[in-house]
Scaffold this active site. Structure first.
Site, PDB file in Angstrom:
ATOM      1  N   HIS A   1      -2.505   7.347   7.236  1.00 47.95           N
ATOM      2  CA  HIS A   1      -1.618   8.365   6.644  1.00 47.95           C
ATOM      3  C   HIS A   1      -2.372   9.668   6.349  1.00 47.95           C
ATOM      4  O   HIS A   1      -1.793  10.747   6.420  1.00 47.95           O
ATOM      5  CB  HIS A   1      -0.986   7.844   5.348  1.00 47.95           C
ATOM      6  CG  HIS A   1       0.215   6.981   5.557  1.00 47.95           C
ATOM      7  ND1 HIS A   1       1.362   7.418   6.186  1.00 47.95           N
ATOM      8  CD2 HIS A   1       0.455   5.684   5.205  1.00 47.95           C
ATOM      9  CE1 HIS A   1       2.262   6.443   6.201  1.00 47.95           C
ATOM     10  NE2 HIS A   1       1.724   5.373   5.613  1.00 47.95           N
TER      11      HIS A   1
ATOM     12  N   CYS B   1       6.545   0.160   6.850  1.00 49.29           N
ATOM     13  CA  CYS B   1       6.031   1.271   6.048  1.00 49.29           C
ATOM     14  C   CYS B   1       7.136   1.777   5.137  1.00 49.29           C
ATOM     15  O   CYS B   1       8.295   1.858   5.563  1.00 49.29           O
ATOM     16  CB  CYS B   1       5.552   2.383   6.993  1.00 49.29           C
ATOM     17  SG  CYS B   1       4.910   3.847   6.172  1.00 49.29           S
ATOM     18  N   LEU B   2       6.777   2.123   3.902  1.00 43.91           N
ATOM     19  CA  LEU B   2       7.762   2.681   2.970  1.00 43.91           C
ATOM     20  C   LEU B   2       8.412   3.953   3.510  1.00 43.91           C
ATOM     21  O   LEU B   2       9.540   4.268   3.158  1.00 43.91           O
ATOM     22  CB  LEU B   2       7.087   3.004   1.630  1.00 43.91           C
ATOM     23  CG  LEU B   2       6.767   1.831   0.724  1.00 43.91           C
ATOM     24  CD1 LEU B   2       5.884   2.293  -0.427  1.00 43.91           C
ATOM     25  CD2 LEU B   2       8.037   1.181   0.196  1.00 43.91           C
TER      26      LEU B   2
ATOM     27  N   HIS C   1      -3.958   0.993   7.676  1.00 42.81           N
ATOM     28  CA  HIS C   1      -2.613   1.582   7.675  1.00 42.81           C
ATOM     29  C   HIS C   1      -2.559   2.781   6.715  1.00 42.81           C
ATOM     30  O   HIS C   1      -2.080   3.859   7.081  1.00 42.81           O
ATOM     31  CB  HIS C   1      -1.595   0.513   7.272  1.00 42.81           C
ATOM     32  CG  HIS C   1      -0.189   0.989   7.176  1.00 42.81           C
ATOM     33  ND1 HIS C   1       0.800   0.579   8.035  1.00 42.81           N
ATOM     34  CD2 HIS C   1       0.408   1.838   6.299  1.00 42.81           C
ATOM     35  CE1 HIS C   1       1.946   1.166   7.704  1.00 42.81           C
ATOM     36  NE2 HIS C   1       1.728   1.929   6.641  1.00 42.81           N
ATOM     37  N   GLU C   2      -3.058   2.583   5.488  1.00 39.38           N
ATOM     38  CA  GLU C   2      -3.004   3.669   4.493  1.00 39.38           C
ATOM     39  C   GLU C   2      -3.911   4.833   4.880  1.00 39.38           C
ATOM     40  O   GLU C   2      -3.534   5.992   4.734  1.00 39.38           O
ATOM     41  CB  GLU C   2      -3.348   3.151   3.096  1.00 39.38           C
ATOM     42  CG  GLU C   2      -2.389   2.113   2.546  1.00 39.38           C
ATOM     43  CD  GLU C   2      -0.920   2.456   2.708  1.00 39.38           C
ATOM     44  OE1 GLU C   2      -0.530   3.634   2.554  1.00 39.38           O
ATOM     45  OE2 GLU C   2      -0.138   1.534   3.012  1.00 39.38           O
TER      46      GLU C   2
ATOM     47  N   GLY D   1       0.824  -1.199   0.000  1.00 40.57           N
ATOM     48  CA  GLY D   1       0.000   0.000   0.000  1.00 40.57           C
ATOM     49  C   GLY D   1       0.855   1.244   0.000  1.00 40.57           C
ATOM     50  O   GLY D   1       2.010   1.219   0.440  1.00 40.57           O
TER      51      GLY D   1
ATOM     52  N   GLN E   1       2.826  10.079   0.981  1.00 39.16           N
ATOM     53  CA  GLN E   1       4.154   9.470   0.959  1.00 39.16           C
ATOM     54  C   GLN E   1       4.975   9.889  -0.257  1.00 39.16           C
ATOM     55  O   GLN E   1       6.192   9.715  -0.267  1.00 39.16           O
ATOM     56  CB  GLN E   1       4.047   7.951   1.042  1.00 39.16           C
ATOM     57  CG  GLN E   1       3.498   7.482   2.381  1.00 39.16           C
ATOM     58  CD  GLN E   1       3.367   5.983   2.441  1.00 39.16           C
ATOM     59  OE1 GLN E   1       2.362   5.418   2.036  1.00 39.16           O
ATOM     60  NE2 GLN E   1       4.413   5.328   2.920  1.00 39.16           N
TER      61      GLN E   1
END
Length: 189
Positions: free
Chosen positions: A163, A115-116, A159-160, A60, A65
């Site tokens: 953000h 996470c990225l 999670h997304e 995701g 991000q």
């Protein structure tokens, strides 16, 4: 094509900002960004592409991000059969997704989340809802969608969407005891 250099990390102040709703109908620029985000996820899970372009595998990604404060995210979650073949792909490029309902029952990933935008390994269990219903507009199908997600997909969506509110997964970890059992929660392998 999006690359790791395009992704901001958790030291960047933008990651803690609130993302804004996207005006509909979606403009070409926002649609292209979402398609690029989805392509990044697909490439990151492809062994050859991820090696060639030095991509960290991801399921995701939220627009913030890549430095864009808009309520957009992409999801690419693959399910595998017992022989290791892909049995199902959950693919979304969502505009203004929101959780409209959830179960009280909790869940968490057995090995924690990543996470990225977080370059360090952060140990700890992240409490999530076991099941969520998300509504939004999907650019991949050009339709309004209702996603009833359980297990891993549910965790990915939560999670997304975190953000969008400037929240990172480690904000949810119990600071005193990161590995404290979460009572009655479903454990996702």
């Amino acid at each position: 094509m999006l690359l790791m250099k395009d992704i901001i990390d958790d030291h960047h102040p933008l990651i803690r900002e609130i993302s804004q709703p996207v005006k509909m109908p979606i403009c070409q620029e926002d649609e292209q960004l979402l398609l690029d985000m989805h392509e990044f996820l697909v490439n990151s899970q492809d062994e050859e592409m991820s090696e060639k372009y030095h991509l960290r595998p991801a399921v995701g990604i939220a627009a913030v991000q890549v430095g864009v404060l808009k309520r957009m995210c992409a999801i690419h979650v693959l399910s595998y059969d017992d022989d290791g073949n892909v049995s199902k792909a959950d693919d979304y490029a969502l505009v203004n997704p929101k959780i409209v309902s959830y179960t009280e029952k909790g869940s968490y990933l057995k090995d924690g989340e990543g996470c990225l935008s977080v370059n360090d390994d952060v140990e700890g269990l992240v409490p999530r809802h076991a099941k969520v219903t998300v509504k939004g507009y999907d650019v991949l199908t050009h339709k309004n969608v209702t996603i009833v997600a359980r297990g891993y997909l549910s965790i990915c969506l939560q999670h997304e969407l975190d953000h969008f509110d400037g929240k990172l997964f480690y904000d949810r970890i119990n600071k005193e005891n990161p590995k404290a059992p979460i009572p009655n929660a479903m454990v996702i392998e």
